[in-house]
Design a protein around this motif. Sequence first.
Motif: not given
Length: 480
Positions: A114-118, A120-130
């Motif tokens: 889900t962090t990856y998918n967010i 992709e859509k929103a340009g956030t960096d949650y996957n990096k945090n994760f």
Amino acid sequence: MMTKEEYVESLRKLNLKVYAFGKRIENVVNDKIIRPSMEAVALTYELAHMPEYEDLMTATSHITGKKINRFCHIHQSNEDLVKKTKMGRLLGSLTGCCFQRCVGMDALNALSITTYNIDEKAGTDYNKNFLAYLEYVQENDLTCDGAMTDPKGDRSLPPHKQTDPDMFLHIVEEREDGIVVTGAKAHQTGAVNSHEIIIMPTISMKEADKDYAVSFALPSDADGITYIMGRQSCDTRKLETGMIDRGNRLYGGHEALVVFENVFVPRDRIFMCKEYEFAGQLVENFASYHRQSYACKAGVGDVLIGATQTVAEYNGAQKASHIKDKLIEMNHLNETLFCGSVACACEGHKEPSGTYLVNTLLANVCKQNVTRFPYEIARLSQDIAGGLMVTLPSEQDLRSPEVGKWVEKYFQGNAQVPVENRMKILRLIENITMGTAAVGYLTESMHGAGSPQAQRIMISRQANVGEKQKKAKKLCGIEE
Ligand code: SF4
Ligand code: FE
């Protein structure tokens, strides 16, 4: 990877704020009621160092290439998913209870998607945090509590309409360096045996609920977190000096209410912050992974079937045809549980993040069976065990200089078997079907990873009945 001893010491160093029976527990490691649950988690560390379990208990990290405990692993193939199923059954069969560590594994895997998918859509960096967080968890071989279930208050109201806004955990303040949250997570499996707690939303949400669409991880002893232990039927037997009446003398599980009172979460520990349109996806992925995890119940079923065969022999009833048939039925149901978990793993697929996700329809079918079959297996076990399972005197009576001789005399079954052994096996069946382990084997089978209706909704959404109608109509020549 930590050894069992290192795990125990690492828990001892935590400064958890835990309450049970109205008092604060100084250190969970020394608590007689909590300790067996910690021993069950500790087994996940111990087995990982044993060559015979290496294949199931360890994996190769996709981020560092190092050997890690499978409970910290992100599934990289269908084979990984199948090994996860087998690991769950193995541990269930060795502990006879809930060994708790799966919730963290399932949270990590759901968040990897889900962090990856967010992003992709929103340009956030949650996957990096994760990914940075995942590396920290893997390098230190941590146990995480995957925390999803909010208290939920009035079930007819969404989070923002609750009379008490804290009925769902939510953001109360946003700062430059992070967020502050308040609320609680209920029924948290293994909470006080965990180094970390990973928070996820509990339902899909709309824009009005965006302050509730939040996911993050914190050390389990972060400021503002309080744990209140759940009671279990027969829990205080663990305070007694004798061992027979405990049933399972080695292991147990636990659940707790986890309260968050104005808890600060730093930016780099946040995996979702108000992206409400992704709350449902995170819930569904976590739930599907955890519904697969219920292969653990087949492992506990193995113990219960073994105990039931044994008590039949101790009672001298093992040759009766209906006893044999009931044991076949128990095995049939138990293997059917396992089939569902294996099937959803084999039919898994690769998500855009690279993580392998189980087949969600089959994972829901698996869990729906789990809401039923353990009850039937338990019923058959109690049928075979006989009423003595609930009328048996205590261990102290067996040891009593006055009445011990009568307990010995009148509870003798098969003359070759010591009465003490008959008592032990009956107490184990009592433990799994009515005592502390029944929390995990029965009620958690019903409500853990979502109550039965939650699976039925997912099954109805994914069963693709329209396609089935087309097939039926084609065969009988209906053209519309
Ligand atoms: Fe793991 Fe089963 Fe316990 Fe859930 S109930 S944490 S799947 S052992
Ligand atoms: Fe569970």
